[in-house]
Design a protein around this motif. Structure first.
Motif, PDB file in Angstrom:
ATOM      1  N   ILE A 144      61.575  25.212  33.107  1.00  0.00           N
ATOM      2  CA  ILE A 144      61.132  24.306  34.162  1.00  0.00           C
ATOM      3  C   ILE A 144      61.477  24.953  35.495  1.00  0.00           C
ATOM      4  N   ASP A 145      60.461  25.171  36.325  1.00  0.00           N
ATOM      5  CA  ASP A 145      60.667  25.723  37.650  1.00  0.00           C
ATOM      6  C   ASP A 145      61.589  24.793  38.450  1.00  0.00           C
ATOM      7  N   GLY A 146      62.472  25.373  39.258  1.00  0.00           N
ATOM      8  CA  GLY A 146      63.434  24.588  40.030  1.00  0.00           C
ATOM      9  C   GLY A 146      62.791  23.536  40.909  1.00  0.00           C
ATOM     10  N   LYS A 148      56.109  27.442  30.683  1.00  0.00           N
ATOM     11  CA  LYS A 148      56.796  27.162  31.943  1.00  0.00           C
ATOM     12  C   LYS A 148      56.070  26.058  32.714  1.00  0.00           C
ATOM     13  N   PHE A 149      56.855  25.068  33.146  1.00  0.00           N
ATOM     14  CA  PHE A 149      56.344  24.001  34.000  1.00  0.00           C
ATOM     15  C   PHE A 149      56.540  24.446  35.447  1.00  0.00           C
ATOM     16  N   THR A 150      55.440  24.523  36.200  1.00  0.00           N
ATOM     17  CA  THR A 150      55.491  24.990  37.586  1.00  0.00           C
ATOM     18  C   THR A 150      54.794  23.983  38.494  1.00  0.00           C
ATOM     19  N   ASN A 151      54.871  24.234  39.798  1.00  0.00           N
ATOM     20  CA  ASN A 151      54.162  23.378  40.761  1.00  0.00           C
ATOM     21  C   ASN A 151      52.660  23.401  40.537  1.00  0.00           C
ATOM     22  N   ASN A 152      52.162  24.460  39.939  1.00  0.00           N
ATOM     23  CA  ASN A 152      50.727  24.596  39.682  1.00  0.00           C
ATOM     24  C   ASN A 152      50.323  24.001  38.337  1.00  0.00           C
ATOM     25  N   GLY A 153      51.238  23.355  37.641  1.00  0.00           N
ATOM     26  CA  GLY A 153      50.943  22.785  36.329  1.00  0.00           C
ATOM     27  C   GLY A 153      51.819  23.441  35.281  1.00  0.00           C
ATOM     28  N   THR A 154      51.177  23.967  34.278  1.00  0.00           N
ATOM     29  CA  THR A 154      51.930  24.615  33.205  1.00  0.00           C
ATOM     30  C   THR A 154      51.328  25.980  32.911  1.00  0.00           C
ATOM     31  N   GLU A 155      52.192  26.878  32.491  1.00  0.00           N
ATOM     32  CA  GLU A 155      51.756  28.222  32.132  1.00  0.00           C
ATOM     33  C   GLU A 155      52.299  28.539  30.748  1.00  0.00           C
ATOM     34  N   MET A 156      51.490  29.147  29.923  1.00  0.00           N
ATOM     35  CA  MET A 156      51.937  29.553  28.602  1.00  0.00           C
ATOM     36  C   MET A 156      51.650  31.030  28.444  1.00  0.00           C
TER      37      MET A 156
END
Length: 144
Positions: A34-36, A83-91
């Motif tokens: 999870i992004d900070g 990874k959960f980021t401000n732009n959504g999710t990345e796999m």
């Protein structure tokens, strides 16, 4: 239960999430991050906390589906990062083509999550049964 605003700081919220969602404990070849900035936002925003926790709850199924997709394309999933980021999710995935099956490290990780979930479900069932027994006993004693 979504817990935004329940925690004093991001560190406490992070500990809560890591304890509740075993997918946040990485293994050798798999991790959910999870992004900070997402963590900070979820800590103070009920809508973001709900979104994050709903997605963390389904991570084992998402990763199993990635394994199945790799197999269906004639490959073997050997590494996965979500990874959960401000732009959504990345796999991010890494596979080996020409070899099918599943990565043993990922399989072990998913199995541990499944076992932990079953233990949690059993604890919840036991607590409900104990509460019902106490309630019935108290009701019985009142009329005796």
């Amino acid at each position: 239960m979504h817990t935004a605003n329940k925690f004093k700081n991001v560190s406490d919220y992070s500990k809560y999430l890591t304890n509740k969602y075993k997918c946040l404990t990485p293994c050798k070849n798999a991790s959910v991050l999870i992004d900070g900035s997402v963590m900070r936002k979820a800590c103070g925003d009920e809508k973001t906390a709900k979104w994050l926790e709903e997605n963390l709850a389904i991570m084992p199924d998402v990763i199993r589906n990635a394994q199945k997709a790799a197999i269906s394309h004639g490959s073997k999933l050997i590494s996965v990062e979500f990874k959960f980021t401000n732009n959504g999710t990345e796999m991010t995935t890494c596979g080996i083509f020409g070899e099918t099956g599943t990565g043993s490290e990922i399989d072990k990780w998913l199995e541990r999550m499944k076992e932990d979930k079953e233990k949690e479900d059993k604890k919840t069932e036991n607590m409900i049964a104990i509460e019902a027994t106490i309630k019935n006993k108290v009701g019985f004693d009142t009329y005796a």
